[in-house]
Design a protein around this motif. Structure first.
Motif, short mmCIF file in Angstrom:
data_model
loop_
_atom_site.label_atom_id
_atom_site.label_comp_id
_atom_site.label_asym_id
_atom_site.label_seq_id
_atom_site.Cartn_x
_atom_site.Cartn_y
_atom_site.Cartn_z
N TYR A 166 0.82 -1.22 0.00
CA TYR A 166 0.00 0.00 0.00
C TYR A 166 0.85 1.26 0.00
N VAL A 167 2.15 1.10 -0.02
CA VAL A 167 3.04 2.25 0.12
C VAL A 167 3.41 2.81 -1.26
N ALA A 168 3.52 4.13 -1.34
CA ALA A 168 3.76 4.81 -2.62
C ALA A 168 5.13 4.48 -3.22
N ASN A 169 5.14 4.37 -4.53
CA ASN A 169 6.37 4.22 -5.30
C ASN A 169 6.46 5.41 -6.25
N GLU A 170 7.67 5.78 -6.63
CA GLU A 170 7.82 6.84 -7.64
C GLU A 170 8.66 6.38 -8.82
N GLY A 171 8.91 5.08 -8.87
CA GLY A 171 9.69 4.58 -10.01
C GLY A 171 9.36 3.14 -10.33
N LYS A 172 8.09 2.79 -10.11
CA LYS A 172 7.70 1.40 -10.36
C LYS A 172 6.43 1.34 -11.19
N ILE A 173 6.40 0.38 -12.11
CA ILE A 173 5.18 0.19 -12.89
C ILE A 173 4.65 -1.22 -12.71
N ILE A 174 3.35 -1.32 -12.91
CA ILE A 174 2.71 -2.63 -12.96
C ILE A 174 2.33 -2.87 -14.41
N ILE A 175 2.69 -4.02 -14.93
CA ILE A 175 2.31 -4.39 -16.29
C ILE A 175 1.44 -5.63 -16.19
N ILE A 176 0.36 -5.66 -16.95
CA ILE A 176 -0.41 -6.90 -17.07
C ILE A 176 -0.27 -7.36 -18.52
N SER A 177 0.12 -8.61 -18.68
CA SER A 177 0.39 -9.09 -20.03
C SER A 177 -0.21 -10.47 -20.25
N GLU A 178 -0.24 -10.86 -21.52
CA GLU A 178 -0.63 -12.23 -21.83
C GLU A 178 0.40 -13.17 -21.21
N PRO A 179 -0.06 -14.35 -20.80
CA PRO A 179 0.82 -15.24 -20.02
C PRO A 179 2.15 -15.56 -20.71
N ASP A 180 2.10 -15.85 -22.00
CA ASP A 180 3.31 -16.32 -22.69
C ASP A 180 4.42 -15.27 -22.72
N ALA A 181 4.02 -14.00 -22.72
CA ALA A 181 5.01 -12.94 -22.89
C ALA A 181 5.66 -12.52 -21.57
N ALA A 182 5.08 -12.95 -20.46
CA ALA A 182 5.47 -12.39 -19.16
C ALA A 182 6.97 -12.51 -18.88
#
Lengths: 332, 391
Positions: free
Chosen positions: A262-278
């Motif tokens: 729950y803590v803030a980040n200033e240099g992180k992303i969340i990516i959601i991708s198709e399973p094969d590409a992860a």
């Protein structure tokens, strides 16, 4: 020690001297407009446009300062849309009495951050508020980006993978430990960083497989994931063991009773991708210095529709709901 | 006395008795590091719990509020075999603090213009008519601190203001509160005081057993409280009431072994009090910490929300330190106590109901608009259910 005076926002000589002196010298001559607006050349029919204000306290912290944050934050907001950040504005609200040396330091780190991110600061504004009516410095930046690898927000499906580009909670815990004099770990620092290069690289390589990108700022990883699951017929499962969290953040979170998700980040992303590409995406993220701890942290499933949940390392489950407000340190 | 290490926040390794709170993880971290080395072992133990076939139904109580939260957080509760149920006990210090305490604190702060210092969990707890959060918004000087010594420091820095610390906690926090008083005394600080609502846990457990409202077959006994008082003071559970108990820590490993051991005892009919947190809990606890508590506090009766007044279940500041006792220093008459209509925190704290059985739960009573303290304290059962398991 030279300090900000009411006259620095008056439109008179003091202000003009500051703009044509310090600001022009630090941010470059192109950051100053004689006219009322900057005139920009853009090679695009569609642009991304965003704005954000920065009020962080303390204004200097390990890993950055309010100036660097103001540039990177807006750059990242554009980049996660798949836009290439090009131009920024910079509006400053200064408190009377704020020290010039510190102001200059912040301007220099804005310039440095803008150069690193490859964006130009093209217009700005300065206002001065009376002593006691502000907290030294507030910065607003707006940004314009041109779409390149536009991320098609795809329909999320069971099996899609959740990727986090690095350790969770570094920025928020750094700030919190400073505010509360808990800074007993020298390794702890904010993750404040421009992510446009890393995002451009990964979206260019996996244009078809990436369904969603978001920077996990206020509210952290948990809040971003709750936004996407709310009212949906799928759930997000996070695998506790696979979520990268630094030892320093783990330690301070344990003492304060906080959850790094729950803590803030200033240099992180969340990516959601198709399973094969992860796995390929993770490998690509790891090539960037800002993505070296990237990992697949979970997946979309249908176990608890509309909710985010964590599978602990022993195989038990618990929910990870949206927080009502900032986490309070617990009593005991 | 180890002066340099008197501040639990800056201490790199906490000595036994400097536990910042009921739920300080300084100790957990120490044991956690060892356990992290062998996650495979913990996973195997988790399998044993999950696949255990019970001869009959068992109802066990976790006394401690940190246990309540950790059973959810670690996922251990999710692995409970069929027939095993967990009843939440009265071990959340914020939750068992009666409204009258906050009413008094707010009245004193208003009448005497004191700075209120408190741990964060108290901020949103509803008092009869208000809360510290609401008062703060109205201009009351309320500050969140992490150690009672921070309040002493604040008093030192603000010699013109009275600084009052709201002392809410069990045996675990009492030593650091005692040390704060001793520190203020040593430094000759006169503008510091403590409003004490410190409580002692074994008498509350005994009161629950005596009330005989719910069937409890065995107990998971608080690890941190026991770090101070030891395993021995819990023996009354087996000796007088013929029930088993296990002193347990807070990591997944501790919780699983605690429950597995308790199930063994129950199935074998062995009414013993076992210690499964031996790295931290000694037979007689921490003598030094107990001595510190005894030198500043007297044992007294105390009012517990939901349970009422229990003899010898509270700590009051000794006469010789009465100048640090906010209740004596600032005579005040708070408005009559008002309970919140429909709130069943009291029943919950006696194990009579579970949070979802309260009609207000997650409907009227939510973390943003809490009716009772069990929804706002991070150790409160309602908070834990709301956060981790609202289906």
């Amino acid at each position: 020690m030279k300090k900000i005076l009411p006259g620095h926002g008056s439109g008179g000589k003091l202000m003009n001297d500051m703009i044509s002196g310090l600001i022009k010298e630090v941010l470059g001559k192109d950051s100053i407009q004689i006219d009322d607006s900057a005139v920009l050349e853009l090679d695009a029919a569609r642009i991304a446009f965003t704005t954000d204000s920065y009020t962080v306290t303390p204004i200097f912290f390990p890993g950055g300062d309010i100036g660097r944050l103001a540039v990177n934050g807006t750059v990242n907001d554009l980049a996660v849309m798949g836009a290439v950040p090009q131009y920024l504005s910079c509006a400053l609200i200064l408190e009377e009495g704020f020290e010039f040396d510190e102001f200059e330091k912040i301007l220099r780190s804005m310039k440095d951050a803008a150069d690193s991110a490859g964006v130009k600061i093209v217009t700005g504004d300065t206002k001065v508020v009376p002593n006691g009516k502000g907290d030294r410095i507030y910065i607003n930046t707006s940004g314009i980006g041109v779409f390149k690898n536009r991320i098609q927000r795809g329909k999320l499906q069971e099996g899609d993978k959740i990727i986090l580009s690095g350790t969770a909670g570094d920025h928020g815990i750094t700030i919190m430990s400073l505010r509360n004099n808990l800074n007993f770990s020298s390794a702890l620092k904010s993750d404040c960083a421009p992510l446009n290069g890393m995002i451009d690289n990964v979206t260019g390589k996996f244009p078809e497989s990436i369904k969603f990108i978001r920077d996990a700022t206020r509210g952290g990883v948990a809040s971003v994931l709750n936004e996407i699951t709310s009212e949906e017929d799928f759930s997000v499962k996070l695998i506790e063991d696979q979520i990268p969290v630094s030892e320093e953040v783990k330690g301070i979170c344990a003492i304060l009773g906080l959850d790094p998700l729950y803590v803030a980040n200033e240099g992180k992303i969340i990516i959601i991708s198709e399973p094969d590409a992860a796995e390929g995406i993770v490998a690509e993220l790891k090539k960037s210095e800002y993505g070296r701890d990237a990992a697949v942290i979970g997946e979309i499933d249908s176990v608890y529709p509309g909710k985010v949940y964590v599978e602990t390392y022993i195989g038990g489950k618990r929910l990870l709901p949206l927080l009502v407000e900032e986490q309070l340190p617990r009593i005991c | 006395m180890q002066e340099e290490r008197a501040d639990p926040i800056s201490a790199p390794v906490a000595p036994d008795f400097f536990i910042t709170g009921e739920c300080s993880d300084l100790q957990i971290k120490l044991t956690g590091d060892i356990i992290n080395m062998d996650k495979e072992l913990v996973k195997k133990l988790a399998g044993l719990l999950k696949n255990r076939k019970l001869e009959k139904e068992f109802r066990i109580m976790e006394v401690c509020g940190t246990h309540t939260a950790e059973f959810f957080k670690t996922g251990v509760k999710d692995l409970f075999p069929e027939g095993l149920s967990l009843i939440d006990g009265p071990g959340c210090p914020v939750c068992v603090t009666p409204n009258s305490f906050l009413d008094l604190a707010i009245t004193i702060a208003k009448d005497y213009d004191t700075i209120i210092t408190t741990f964060g969990d108290m901020i949103k707890v509803p008092s009869s008519y208000s809360s510290l959060a609401k008062e703060k918004a109205e201009g009351m000087d309320v500050r969140i601190i992490y150690s009672p010594l921070d309040a002493v420091r604040l008093a030192e820095e603000n010699p013109g203001r009275e600084v009052m610390f709201l002392s809410v906690g069990f045996e675990t926090t009492a030593p650091s509160e005692a040390i704060a008083i001793m520190e203020a005394d040593k430094k000759g600080i006169k503008n510091f005081s403590i409003l004490s609502c410190n409580k002692i846990t074994p008498p509350a457990v005994e009161a629950l057993i005596n009330a005989d409202e719910v069937r409890i077959d065995g107990f998971i006994i608080p690890g941190h409280v026991s770090a101070i008082i030891g395993r021995k003071p819990w023996e009354f559970i087996s000796e007088r009431y013929g029930k088993p108990g296990v002193v347990s820590g807070f990591e997944a490993y501790d919780l699983i072994t605690g429950v597995l051991t308790l199930l063994d005892l129950l199935e074998r009919g062995e009414n013993l009090i076992k210690n499964e947190y031996r790295t931290v809990v000694k037979e007689n606890g921490n003598e030094q910490a107990k001595k510190i508590i005894d030198s500043v506090f007297d044992v007294t009766s105390s009012v517990w929300r939901g349970i009422g007044e229990i003899p010898e279940s509270g700590l009051s500041i000794k006469e010789e330190y009465s100048r640090y006792d906010a209740e004596k220093k600032f005579p005040a008459t708070p408005p009559p106590v008002k309970e919140h209509a429909g709130c069943r925190c009291g029943d919950l704290l006696r194990g009579v109901i579970t949070p979802p059985e309260c009609p207000l739960f997650a409907k009227v009573c939510t973390p943003e608009n809490a009716v009772g303290p069990c929804m706002v304290s991070s150790e409160g059962p309602c908070s834990a259910y709301y956060k981790y398991w609202r289906k």
